[in-house]
Design a protein around this motif. Structure first.
Motif: not given
Lengths: 329, 199
Positions: B28-35, B64-71, B152-158, B195-199
């Protein structure tokens, strides 16, 4: 501000945004998208006809073949001039071309099978327009196009001062200062109606001896029993004043017992022209709305349906029985 | 038949979530950011007052195409809540641009989670702004998606994310126009690489 007020404020902000948008468009957004049409790479100035499943058109002074949704320029047809208009008959395309050097407008005959200009075909004089039923309007009057030449129709009482004309594949109607003439595809005058200064606005052949003639906004049925000296008395239908002809007149085409009429900014349908009481309707034709903005437009009966060629948005097969359109180019 | 398949899928999700529930990677409280970026596919357009429903490319909408981000922030060790913003664009066959901008709350469930792999099931709900020619609209928006991810690392993923969403084009009856006859639901399927960053 407590949390309830914040939620209500957020809700009404979103709701007001929701209901205030798209007020400037007359149609739903998804509706507009599904009715969007493919922009063709060439502008169709005149649709000539179909031969062996290929459609032939004139675009910006050149001749094109449309096959399987692709277009091909027919090169070498007339390199030192521009093509003004033409008509297709069997494997031949007759067209008027204007020479760059002399500015003369002469008729040429192109054979689709041999891909060559027929050098044995000759035309004397200068021509203004060639019609899809094999006539041409020249400086001397009306000409009939034969296999080897365009010959002046000299033995008809048609004056050379033609005011306005409408053509279909198997008949032509034209008005002069004093009369209206209906001529069949063999060059014979079928009906002469003596009426001066009429404003001819459309024409549709119904049968060998029966025609619809549009005079301004009135549609009259004309046949060989019509009083030639008092022809336009009671119209079958008077079109609404909002269905403006402008200067183009009405284009028409038959599918079964229905006649599709293209006015300047809308389509109309005569539901059953064989019935005693004609009905004209404009509702239920929404699927054609986005095609009315483009002019000129060509409509003609085609394989028990209706072919509609637009200037910039391609060619369609229309079925007025099922209210559908299929873009073929 | 369709009901049986649906029941099987639901059972599979429950079984998998039960199997994987023993190994919880997130707290609980962990965060995930993705683009993310990818393609936006037209699925179908359903009209509520006519039978002019169209599917796939018959919608006259091209890929078509899509670009996005989420938190997102984890509320529990399996559920994360946050928001997402996307920009999606498709061309109609007349080469006119259709633009869709969803702004949503995003609730994600992690039935399988580990240091290397995550499987994420998400529900998006919010509003979407869309524009075509001179028409503009803000509509309710709902979407669901599934996303397998590799770290592929503790924080970064695809990750890959595929889903389906619906946009409502609704008008009220008016004497000045007949737009209410054009009320429609537009369904789209974005498929993206993220691309995912988790913390």
């Amino acid at each position: 501000m407590n949390s309830t007020k914040k939620i209500l404020l957020a809700f009404f902000t979103i709701f007001s945004l929701f209901i205030s948008c798209n007020t400037n468009a007359e149609e739903g957004i998804f509706y507009q998208i599904i009715n969007s049409t493919k922009n063709t790479q060439i502008k169709i100035n005149q649709y000539l006809g179909v031969y062996e499943n290929n459609h032939y058109v004139i675009s910006q002074g050149k001749l094109y073949k449309i096959s399987n949704n692709n277009y091909f320029e027919i090169s070498g047809v007339y390199d030192d001039g521009i093509i003004i208009n033409g008509y297709l008959k069997d494997e031949n395309i007759f067209f008027i071309c204007q020479e760059k050097k002399t500015s003369l407008t002469i008729i040429r005959k192109y054979n689709i099978d041999s891909r060559t200009i027929d050098s044995s075909f000759s035309s004397n004089g200068s021509f203004r327009m060639i019609f899809e039923n094999g006539y041409a309007l020249g400086e001397q009057g009306l000409y009939f196009i034969k296999e080897t030449e365009a010959s002046l129709i000299e033995d008809t009482p048609i004056p050379k001062t033609i005011k306005k004309f409408f053509i279909s594949k198997d008949a032509i109607v034209l008005s002069t200062e004093a009369s209206v003439f209906i001529i069949d595809k063999n060059g014979d005058i079928k009906i002469t109606l003596n009426k001066s200064s009429v404003s001819l606005s459309g024409f549709q052949k119904l049968s060998d001896n029966s025609y619809l003639v549009f005079i301004d906004k009135n549609i009259y049925k004309v046949d060989d029993t019509t009083d030639s000296n008092n022809p336009f008395t009671t119209p079958l239908v008077t079109l609404s004043s909002s269905w403006d002809t402008r200067s183009f007149g009405y284009n028409t085409a038959i599918q079964g017992n229905k006649i599709l009429i293209k006015a300047s900014s809308s389509f109309l349908l005569i539901d059953d022209y064989n019935s005693e009481t004609y009905t004209i309707k404009s509702n239920g034709l929404d699927y054609l709305n986005n095609l009315t903005q483009i002019s000129p437009i060509y409509i003609s009966s085609y394989n028990d349906k209706i072919l509609l060629a637009t200037n910039q948005n391609g060619i369609y097969i229309i079925d007025v029985n099922s209210n559908t359109k299929q873009q073929i180019f | 038949m369709k009901k049986k398949i649906l029941i099987l899928i639901i059972l599979l999700i429950f079984v998998l979530s039960g199997l994987f529930s023993a190994n919880k990677y997130y707290n609980t409280g962990d965060t995930v950011f993705s683009f993310n970026g990818g393609i936006n596919l037209p699925d179908f357009i359903l009209f509520s007052k006519s039978s002019d429903n169209v599917f796939g490319f018959d919608t006259h909408i091209q890929v078509g195409g899509t670009l996005g981000l989420s938190y997102q922030v984890f509320l529990t060790n399996s559920l994360a809540l946050g928001g997402s913003l996307s920009y999606r664009f498709n061309s109609s066959i007349s080469s006119d641009l259709f633009v869709l901008v969803p702004i949503t709350a995003k609730l994600s469930y992690y039935p399988f989670q580990s240091e290397k792999f995550d499987l994420i099931l998400s529900v998006d709900a919010g509003i979407s702004y869309f524009r075509y020619l001179e028409g503009k609209y803000v509509s309710p928006y709902v979407g669901i998606s599934i996303s397998p991810s590799y770290f592929f690392t503790k924080s970064w993923g695809l990750g890959l994310e595929a889903g389906i969403n619906v946009n409502y084009d609704i008008y009220f009856a008016s004497s000045s126009n007949n737009k209410s006859l054009h009320n429609a639901f537009g369904f789209f399927s974005p498929i993206t690489l993220k691309v995912i960053y988790r913390h």
